[in-house]
Write a protein that holds these residues in place. Structure first.
Motif, PDB file in Angstrom:
ATOM      1  N   ARG A 159      -3.829   8.376   9.234  1.00 44.91           N
ATOM      2  CA  ARG A 159      -3.408   7.240  10.051  1.00 44.91           C
ATOM      3  C   ARG A 159      -4.588   6.641  10.815  1.00 44.91           C
ATOM      4  NH1 ARG A 159      -0.480   8.741   6.865  1.00 44.91           N
ATOM      5  NH2 ARG A 159       1.776   9.032   6.993  1.00 44.91           N
ATOM      6  N   PHE A 160      -5.516   7.479  11.254  1.00 45.20           N
ATOM      7  CA  PHE A 160      -6.702   6.976  11.931  1.00 45.20           C
ATOM      8  C   PHE A 160      -7.522   6.100  10.985  1.00 45.20           C
ATOM      9  CE2 PHE A 160     -11.235   7.438  12.904  1.00 45.20           C
ATOM     10  CZ  PHE A 160     -11.271   6.995  14.219  1.00 45.20           C
ATOM     11  N   LEU A 161      -7.668   6.549   9.745  1.00 50.14           N
ATOM     12  CA  LEU A 161      -8.441   5.774   8.776  1.00 50.14           C
ATOM     13  C   LEU A 161      -7.716   4.500   8.363  1.00 50.14           C
ATOM     14  CD1 LEU A 161      -9.676   8.694   6.483  1.00 50.14           C
ATOM     15  CD2 LEU A 161     -11.035   7.408   8.138  1.00 50.14           C
ATOM     16  N   ALA A 162      -6.370   4.532   8.391  1.00 43.82           N
ATOM     17  CA  ALA A 162      -5.593   3.368   7.958  1.00 43.82           C
ATOM     18  C   ALA A 162      -5.428   2.330   9.059  1.00 43.82           C
ATOM     19  CB  ALA A 162      -4.220   3.812   7.472  1.00 43.82           C
ATOM     20  N   ALA A 163      -5.733   2.682  10.308  1.00 44.86           N
ATOM     21  CA  ALA A 163      -5.511   1.751  11.419  1.00 44.86           C
ATOM     22  C   ALA A 163      -6.240   0.420  11.257  1.00 44.86           C
ATOM     23  CB  ALA A 163      -5.899   2.426  12.741  1.00 44.86           C
ATOM     24  N   PRO A 164      -7.492   0.387  10.773  1.00 44.51           N
ATOM     25  CA  PRO A 164      -8.163  -0.922  10.634  1.00 44.51           C
ATOM     26  C   PRO A 164      -7.725  -1.726   9.415  1.00 44.51           C
ATOM     27  CG  PRO A 164      -9.751   0.904  10.873  1.00 44.51           C
ATOM     28  CD  PRO A 164      -8.431   1.492  10.537  1.00 44.51           C
ATOM     29  N   LEU A 165      -6.916  -1.141   8.542  1.00 45.00           N
ATOM     30  CA  LEU A 165      -6.514  -1.843   7.323  1.00 45.00           C
ATOM     31  C   LEU A 165      -5.523  -2.960   7.645  1.00 45.00           C
ATOM     32  CD1 LEU A 165      -6.093   1.159   4.861  1.00 45.00           C
ATOM     33  CD2 LEU A 165      -8.055  -0.372   5.125  1.00 45.00           C
ATOM     34  N   PRO A 166      -5.244  -3.853   6.703  1.00 46.10           N
ATOM     35  CA  PRO A 166      -4.290  -4.939   6.954  1.00 46.10           C
ATOM     36  C   PRO A 166      -2.909  -4.419   7.341  1.00 46.10           C
ATOM     37  CG  PRO A 166      -5.543  -5.375   4.968  1.00 46.10           C
ATOM     38  CD  PRO A 166      -5.895  -3.985   5.386  1.00 46.10           C
ATOM     39  N   ALA A 167      -2.133  -5.301   7.962  1.00 47.12           N
ATOM     40  CA  ALA A 167      -0.787  -4.936   8.417  1.00 47.12           C
ATOM     41  C   ALA A 167       0.045  -4.449   7.235  1.00 47.12           C
ATOM     42  CB  ALA A 167      -0.119  -6.139   9.075  1.00 47.12           C
ATOM     43  N   GLY A 168       0.803  -3.386   7.486  1.00 50.72           N
ATOM     44  CA  GLY A 168       1.664  -2.829   6.458  1.00 50.72           C
ATOM     45  C   GLY A 168       1.088  -1.626   5.755  1.00 50.72           C
ATOM     46  N   ALA A 169      -0.229  -1.375   5.893  1.00 50.45           N
ATOM     47  CA  ALA A 169      -0.852  -0.268   5.168  1.00 50.45           C
ATOM     48  C   ALA A 169      -0.295   1.076   5.615  1.00 50.45           C
ATOM     49  CB  ALA A 169      -2.365  -0.307   5.362  1.00 50.45           C
ATOM     50  N   ILE A 170      -0.123   1.260   6.926  1.00 53.61           N
ATOM     51  CA  ILE A 170       0.399   2.527   7.421  1.00 53.61           C
ATOM     52  C   ILE A 170       1.845   2.724   6.967  1.00 53.61           C
ATOM     53  CG2 ILE A 170       1.041   3.792   9.509  1.00 53.61           C
ATOM     54  CD1 ILE A 170      -1.450   2.759  10.835  1.00 53.61           C
ATOM     55  N   SER A 171       2.619   1.646   6.944  1.00 46.69           N
ATOM     56  CA  SER A 171       4.001   1.759   6.458  1.00 46.69           C
ATOM     57  C   SER A 171       4.028   2.145   4.987  1.00 46.69           C
ATOM     58  CB  SER A 171       4.737   0.430   6.657  1.00 46.69           C
ATOM     59  OG  SER A 171       4.860   0.127   8.028  1.00 46.69           O
ATOM     60  N   HIS A 172       3.145   1.567   4.192  1.00 43.86           N
ATOM     61  CA  HIS A 172       3.078   1.925   2.778  1.00 43.86           C
ATOM     62  C   HIS A 172       2.711   3.394   2.608  1.00 43.86           C
ATOM     63  CE1 HIS A 172       2.062  -2.589   2.084  1.00 43.86           C
ATOM     64  NE2 HIS A 172       3.364  -2.394   2.203  1.00 43.86           N
ATOM     65  N   LEU A 173       1.779   3.874   3.432  1.00 44.95           N
ATOM     66  CA  LEU A 173       1.414   5.290   3.387  1.00 44.95           C
ATOM     67  C   LEU A 173       2.598   6.175   3.760  1.00 44.95           C
ATOM     68  CD1 LEU A 173      -2.125   5.168   5.029  1.00 44.95           C
ATOM     69  CD2 LEU A 173      -1.634   5.994   2.730  1.00 44.95           C
ATOM     70  N   ASN A 174       3.324   5.784   4.808  1.00 36.51           N
ATOM     71  CA  ASN A 174       4.459   6.591   5.255  1.00 36.51           C
ATOM     72  C   ASN A 174       5.544   6.675   4.183  1.00 36.51           C
ATOM     73  OD1 ASN A 174       3.406   7.210   7.774  1.00 36.51           O
ATOM     74  ND2 ASN A 174       4.292   5.409   8.748  1.00 36.51           N
ATOM     75  N   TYR A 175       5.943   5.523   3.651  1.00 38.20           N
ATOM     76  CA  TYR A 175       6.984   5.511   2.627  1.00 38.20           C
ATOM     77  C   TYR A 175       6.543   6.315   1.401  1.00 38.20           C
ATOM     78  CZ  TYR A 175       9.790   1.916   4.974  1.00 38.20           C
ATOM     79  OH  TYR A 175      10.589   1.233   5.857  1.00 38.20           O
ATOM     80  N   ALA A 176       5.327   6.081   0.961  1.00 40.82           N
ATOM     81  CA  ALA A 176       4.844   6.745  -0.248  1.00 40.82           C
ATOM     82  C   ALA A 176       4.776   8.256  -0.056  1.00 40.82           C
ATOM     83  CB  ALA A 176       3.465   6.202  -0.629  1.00 40.82           C
ATOM     84  N   GLN A 177       4.293   8.693   1.094  1.00 41.64           N
ATOM     85  CA  GLN A 177       4.144  10.121   1.330  1.00 41.64           C
ATOM     86  C   GLN A 177       5.493  10.822   1.393  1.00 41.64           C
ATOM     87  OE1 GLN A 177       2.583  11.552   5.187  1.00 41.64           O
ATOM     88  NE2 GLN A 177       0.982  12.540   3.982  1.00 41.64           N
ATOM     89  N   LYS A 178       6.455  10.227   2.073  1.00 41.25           N
ATOM     90  CA  LYS A 178       7.768  10.868   2.213  1.00 41.25           C
ATOM     91  C   LYS A 178       8.451  11.043   0.862  1.00 41.25           C
ATOM     92  CE  LYS A 178       7.516  11.194   6.667  1.00 41.25           C
ATOM     93  NZ  LYS A 178       7.251  12.530   7.259  1.00 41.25           N
ATOM     94  N   VAL A 179       8.379  10.015   0.017  1.00 36.58           N
ATOM     95  CA  VAL A 179       9.054  10.106  -1.283  1.00 36.58           C
ATOM     96  C   VAL A 179       8.284  11.021  -2.226  1.00 36.58           C
ATOM     97  CG1 VAL A 179       9.852   8.800  -3.279  1.00 36.58           C
ATOM     98  CG2 VAL A 179      10.059   7.825  -0.994  1.00 36.58           C
TER      99      VAL A 179
END
Length: 305
Positions: free
Chosen positions: A44-64
């Motif tokens: 999440r620290f590394l994803a913070a500077p990425l465009p909006a939605g990147a952390i959400s994509h990581l969260n959804y992908a990781q959970k599934v």
């Protein structure tokens, strides 16, 4: 509480000398658990500077993507007391056989799940999430990240299973925590390098690299521990299972191109069938015995007897 009768001895007060052995035994487990969970913080620290939605994509992908890992680790959780009792009784042979069998079975489960995730990632994400503000672009981005996460599922499962062999011993062991810290260091370094050019997919790839390194270190270190697993034989068996999963992924991806409502079950059926056939052809461990035990005539004969 009623007052103590005259002359009765007061209960001994807890002393630091009695607490220290407990803390010494729990410290390696706590450090390992905290280190493993900190992988999420690094991502999440590394994803913070990425465009909006990147952390959400990581969260959804990781959970599934981690659902196959959760299913595979249920087996190891159930068998953990068996390994611990065998070690306590000095029966290292039983502990070794049970631990090796459970590792290979967990590998079969997680590889079939990972192959299905890679083959039908867009269909799975679309079926679960594509509605409202979650549009086709979000589905494509999440599916791409989920496919990369799936590459590290075998490592995730091996770490969760192998650490039980270490913590079944009577003495505290710091090696798993050190291996986990090494994996986190690789995740952080690779994530810093990959996040720029590849975004969330690069962070997922760093996660897969880091956890795979930890799994390899834990597997190599077991030869010197209380459960003397044959690391070379396990690695060879897992390699054959992985090859079967790669072939099954291609078959599942071809079937996932079918009608949307049936794409996921068709992909799973294709992956399971092709994985089983390929694993038997490659003489991979565990799978042939599972096929024999699942034969309907054999079950019927056992039921009659």
């Amino acid at each position: 509480a009623p007052p103590a009768p005259p002359g009765a001895l007061a209960p001994p007060a807890p002393t630091s000398a009695g607490v220290r052995p407990v803390l010494a035994a729990l410290a390696p487990v706590i450090v390992f658990a905290v280190s493993r969970q900190s992988q999420v913080l690094v991502e999440r620290f590394l994803a913070a500077p990425l465009p909006a939605g990147a952390i959400s994509h990581l969260n959804y992908a990781q959970k599934v993507a981690q659902l196959p890992m959760v299913l595979s680790l249920m087996l190891c959780t159930v068998s953990f007391p068996v390994v611990a009792r065998a070690l306590a009784a000095g029966d290292t042979g039983t502990a070794r056989r049970r631990a090796e069998r459970d590792l290979l079975l967990a590998g079969v489960i997680v590889l079939v799940g990972a192959a299905t995730v890679v083959a039908a990632a867009p269909q799975i994400v679309g079926l679960l999430f594509q509605r409202g503000a979650f549009d086709g672009a979000d589905t494509a981005a999440t599916a791409g990240v989920m496919r990369v996460y799936a590459l590290g599922l075998l490592g995730q499962t091996l770490v969760g299973a192998l650490v039980r062999c270490y913590f079944s011993a009577s003495r505290p062991l710091w090696y798993p925590a050190a291996a986990m810290l090494g994996g986190i260091a690789l995740t952080a370094a690779a994530g810093s390098a990959f996040a720029g050019p590849w975004g969330a997919r690069g962070i997922a790839a760093a996660n897969a690299l880091g956890i795979t390194l930890t799994a390899a270190l834990l597997l190599l270190g077991l030869r010197h521990q209380s459960v003397p697993l044959d690391a070379r034989r396990l690695a060879g068996g897992l390699a054959r299972l992985t090859a079967a999963a790669a072939v099954a992924t291609a078959a599942g991806q071809w079937c996932a191109a079918g009608p949307p409502p049936l794409a996921v079950p068709l992909a799973f059926a294709a992956v399971t069938t092709v994985f089983t056939a390929t694993a038997c052809a490659l003489r991979a461990p565990v799978v042939p015995s599972l096929v024999r035990s699942a034969h309907p005539f054999r079950r019927l004969a056992k039921a009659r007897s």
